[in-house]
Motif scaffolding. Structure first.
Motif, PDB file in Angstrom:
ATOM      1  N   VAL A  91       0.845  -1.195   0.000  1.00 30.33           N
ATOM      2  CA  VAL A  91       0.000   0.000   0.000  1.00 30.33           C
ATOM      3  C   VAL A  91       0.876   1.238   0.000  1.00 30.33           C
ATOM      4  CG1 VAL A  91      -1.672   1.376   1.299  1.00 30.33           C
ATOM      5  CG2 VAL A  91      -1.927  -1.099   1.192  1.00 30.33           C
ATOM      6  N   ARG A  92       0.611   2.126  -0.955  1.00 30.57           N
ATOM      7  CA  ARG A  92       1.277   3.432  -0.985  1.00 30.57           C
ATOM      8  C   ARG A  92       0.205   4.506  -1.084  1.00 30.57           C
ATOM      9  NH1 ARG A  92       5.016   3.730  -5.915  1.00 30.57           N
ATOM     10  NH2 ARG A  92       5.474   5.770  -5.014  1.00 30.57           N
ATOM     11  N   ILE A  93       0.347   5.539  -0.293  1.00 34.16           N
ATOM     12  CA  ILE A  93      -0.592   6.657  -0.316  1.00 34.16           C
ATOM     13  C   ILE A  93       0.121   7.861  -0.917  1.00 34.16           C
ATOM     14  CG2 ILE A  93      -2.021   8.208   1.063  1.00 34.16           C
ATOM     15  CD1 ILE A  93      -2.357   5.964   3.077  1.00 34.16           C
ATOM     16  N   LEU A  94      -0.446   8.397  -1.987  1.00 32.93           N
ATOM     17  CA  LEU A  94       0.155   9.531  -2.685  1.00 32.93           C
ATOM     18  C   LEU A  94      -0.801  10.716  -2.713  1.00 32.93           C
ATOM     19  CD1 LEU A  94       1.735   7.851  -5.864  1.00 32.93           C
ATOM     20  CD2 LEU A  94       2.886   8.508  -3.739  1.00 32.93           C
ATOM     21  N   PRO A  95      -0.260  11.928  -2.630  1.00 32.06           N
ATOM     22  CA  PRO A  95      -1.117  13.106  -2.789  1.00 32.06           C
ATOM     23  C   PRO A  95      -1.507  13.269  -4.257  1.00 32.06           C
ATOM     24  CG  PRO A  95       1.173  13.776  -2.583  1.00 32.06           C
ATOM     25  CD  PRO A  95       1.144  12.281  -2.361  1.00 32.06           C
ATOM     26  N   LEU A  96      -2.754  13.637  -4.499  1.00 35.18           N
ATOM     27  CA  LEU A  96      -3.209  13.842  -5.869  1.00 35.18           C
ATOM     28  C   LEU A  96      -4.424  14.751  -5.889  1.00 35.18           C
ATOM     29  CD1 LEU A  96      -3.339  13.283  -8.918  1.00 35.18           C
ATOM     30  CD2 LEU A  96      -4.662  11.216  -8.398  1.00 35.18           C
ATOM     31  N   ASP A  97      -4.301  15.823  -6.649  1.00 36.94           N
ATOM     32  CA  ASP A  97      -5.423  16.700  -6.955  1.00 36.94           C
ATOM     33  C   ASP A  97      -5.675  16.550  -8.449  1.00 36.94           C
ATOM     34  OD1 ASP A  97      -7.177  18.721  -7.599  1.00 36.94           O
ATOM     35  OD2 ASP A  97      -6.049  20.315  -6.613  1.00 36.94           O
ATOM     36  N   VAL A  98      -6.771  15.894  -8.826  1.00 41.31           N
ATOM     37  CA  VAL A  98      -6.992  15.591 -10.239  1.00 41.31           C
ATOM     38  C   VAL A  98      -7.255  16.837 -11.072  1.00 41.31           C
ATOM     39  CG1 VAL A  98      -7.818  13.260  -9.758  1.00 41.31           C
ATOM     40  CG2 VAL A  98      -9.479  15.150  -9.924  1.00 41.31           C
ATOM     41  N   THR A  99      -7.483  17.978 -10.414  1.00 41.67           N
ATOM     42  CA  THR A  99      -7.700  19.220 -11.159  1.00 41.67           C
ATOM     43  C   THR A  99      -6.399  19.958 -11.454  1.00 41.67           C
ATOM     44  OG1 THR A  99      -7.993  20.656  -9.207  1.00 41.67           O
ATOM     45  CG2 THR A  99      -9.931  19.454 -10.001  1.00 41.67           C
ATOM     46  N   SER A 100      -5.280  19.427 -10.967  1.00 48.48           N
ATOM     47  CA  SER A 100      -3.972  20.058 -11.165  1.00 48.48           C
ATOM     48  C   SER A 100      -3.122  19.223 -12.113  1.00 48.48           C
ATOM     49  CB  SER A 100      -3.240  20.195  -9.824  1.00 48.48           C
ATOM     50  OG  SER A 100      -1.860  20.457 -10.017  1.00 48.48           O
ATOM     51  N   PRO A 101      -2.774  19.742 -13.291  1.00 49.91           N
ATOM     52  CA  PRO A 101      -1.923  18.984 -14.220  1.00 49.91           C
ATOM     53  C   PRO A 101      -0.607  18.557 -13.592  1.00 49.91           C
ATOM     54  CG  PRO A 101      -2.876  20.889 -15.329  1.00 49.91           C
ATOM     55  CD  PRO A 101      -3.191  21.038 -13.870  1.00 49.91           C
ATOM     56  N   GLU A 102      -0.013  19.431 -12.781  1.00 49.88           N
ATOM     57  CA  GLU A 102       1.261  19.101 -12.144  1.00 49.88           C
ATOM     58  C   GLU A 102       1.093  17.951 -11.154  1.00 49.88           C
ATOM     59  OE1 GLU A 102       1.184  23.072 -13.778  1.00 49.88           O
ATOM     60  OE2 GLU A 102      -0.080  22.169 -12.222  1.00 49.88           O
ATOM     61  N   SER A 103      -0.002  17.983 -10.397  1.00 49.29           N
ATOM     62  CA  SER A 103      -0.251  16.923  -9.423  1.00 49.29           C
ATOM     63  C   SER A 103      -0.519  15.588 -10.113  1.00 49.29           C
ATOM     64  CB  SER A 103      -1.444  17.301  -8.537  1.00 49.29           C
ATOM     65  OG  SER A 103      -1.691  16.309  -7.570  1.00 49.29           O
ATOM     66  N   VAL A 104      -1.262  15.623 -11.210  1.00 48.30           N
ATOM     67  CA  VAL A 104      -1.545  14.405 -11.963  1.00 48.30           C
ATOM     68  C   VAL A 104      -0.251  13.790 -12.491  1.00 48.30           C
ATOM     69  CG1 VAL A 104      -2.588  13.505 -14.085  1.00 48.30           C
ATOM     70  CG2 VAL A 104      -3.907  15.024 -12.588  1.00 48.30           C
ATOM     71  N   SER A 140       2.815  14.246 -11.466  1.00 49.11           N
ATOM     72  CA  SER A 140       3.683  13.813 -10.374  1.00 49.11           C
ATOM     73  C   SER A 140       3.219  12.484  -9.794  1.00 49.11           C
ATOM     74  CB  SER A 140       3.701  14.884  -9.278  1.00 49.11           C
ATOM     75  OG  SER A 140       4.465  14.462  -8.172  1.00 49.11           O
ATOM     76  N   ALA A 141       1.908  12.326  -9.601  1.00 49.61           N
ATOM     77  CA  ALA A 141       1.389  11.096  -9.012  1.00 49.61           C
ATOM     78  C   ALA A 141       1.597   9.901  -9.938  1.00 49.61           C
ATOM     79  CB  ALA A 141      -0.096  11.255  -8.677  1.00 49.61           C
ATOM     80  N   VAL A 142       1.340  10.082 -11.224  1.00 51.91           N
ATOM     81  CA  VAL A 142       1.497   8.978 -12.172  1.00 51.91           C
ATOM     82  C   VAL A 142       2.961   8.574 -12.282  1.00 51.91           C
ATOM     83  CG1 VAL A 142       1.279   8.318 -14.601  1.00 51.91           C
ATOM     84  CG2 VAL A 142      -0.601   9.503 -13.452  1.00 51.91           C
ATOM     85  N   GLU A 143       3.841   9.546 -12.265  1.00 49.42           N
ATOM     86  CA  GLU A 143       5.275   9.232 -12.322  1.00 49.42           C
ATOM     87  C   GLU A 143       5.723   8.498 -11.065  1.00 49.42           C
ATOM     88  OE1 GLU A 143       9.626  11.427 -12.904  1.00 49.42           O
ATOM     89  OE2 GLU A 143       7.803  12.641 -12.764  1.00 49.42           O
ATOM     90  N   ALA A 144       5.256   8.965  -9.902  1.00 48.16           N
ATOM     91  CA  ALA A 144       5.650   8.341  -8.637  1.00 48.16           C
ATOM     92  C   ALA A 144       5.084   6.933  -8.501  1.00 48.16           C
ATOM     93  CB  ALA A 144       5.190   9.206  -7.464  1.00 48.16           C
ATOM     94  N   ALA A 145       3.929   6.702  -9.111  1.00 44.08           N
ATOM     95  CA  ALA A 145       3.275   5.393  -8.991  1.00 44.08           C
ATOM     96  C   ALA A 145       4.034   4.300  -9.716  1.00 44.08           C
ATOM     97  CB  ALA A 145       1.847   5.471  -9.516  1.00 44.08           C
TER      98      ALA A 145
END
Length: 247
Positions: free
Chosen positions: A46-59, A61-66
């Motif tokens: 289990v990994r918990i990542l921050p993600l705001d789907v309305t932010s291109p940068e957050s999207v 970053s999360a996909v890369e980290a995953a």
């Protein structure tokens, strides 16, 4: 071991879905705007990542980290309940930013890796309002109907790359507090002219004849993620199944 990335895991359908996939032995990337500990098992899967789907940068970053993702579950969403006449367009846009454009952004971010691997599943969680539009939820319904149409079209587009695209349609779950978890207080969007019309509808929210359990949705997402057929629709919950049969 397969990996699933799920959006909107802080509560409700997303949290239950994350727990379900973990129980089945998958690696779970659980995302939420503000990560919170203690929601999911303390596990190396289990990994918990921050993600705001309305932010291109957050999207991005999360996909890369995953890392490599076998299944994407787009679950994050917000509601708006009330008379459309009284709903500010700023709030309509907020609902679409999360419910519609957030889904599109996540899908666009994961397609390249799935296409290169010629493998993957995208599961978009909408609502039974796509089967039977609900009054006093016009903007919300529109945001979910857009995702339903997008999903159907995308399923054809990505089939050539062995990527399956699925649509889970939950019914109404009082435990998710849909009417309470809106972008603006509900009663602020019910002018006096609508009061008589709205009264029985809100009574139905409080005491629905049929309901959907969070586990119903988790199981429907699990089925969709593991179904190798070209089936598109997966209604979840007794009310959604009834609506689907009547459609």
């Amino acid at each position: 071991m397969k990996t699933v990335l799920i959006t909107g895991c802080s509560s409700g359908y997303g949290l239950e879905t994350a727990r379900h996939f973990h129980a089945q032995g998958w690696t779970v990337i659980a995302t939420m705007r503000t990560p919170r500990e203690g929601l999911l098992p303390d596990s190396e899967r289990v990994r918990i990542l921050p993600l705001d789907v309305t932010s291109p940068e957050s999207v991005a970053s999360a996909v890369e980290a995953a890392g490599p993702i076998d299944v994407l579950v787009n679950n994050a969403g917000i509601g708006v309940v009330g008379a459309f006449e009284a709903t500010p367009m700023s709030h309509v846009r907020e609902v679409f930013d999360t419910n519609t454009f957030g889904v599109l952004a996540m899908v666009q971010a994961v397609i390249p890796q799935m296409r290169e691997n010629r493998s993957g599943v995208i599961v978009n969680v909408t609502s039974s309002v796509t089967l039977a539009p609900m009054p006093l939820a016009a903007a919300y319904t529109a945001s979910k109907q857009a995702v339903a149409g997008f999903t159907g079209s995308l399923a054809h587009e990505l089939a050539a790359f062995d990527i399956r695209v699925k649509l889970v349609e939950p019914g109404y779950a009082p435990t998710t507090r849909f009417a309470a978890n809106t972008v603006i207080p509900v009663m602020d969007l019910v002018p006096e002219a609508y009061a008589e019309f709205a009264r029985p509808i809100f009574a139905g929210f409080a005491d629905p004849a049929l309901t959907t359990k969070e586990s119903d949705v988790a199981e429907a997402v699990w089925l969709a993620a593991n179904d190798a057929s070209d089936r598109l629709h997966y209604p979840a919950g007794s009310d959604a199944v009834a609506l689907a049969r009547a459609a």
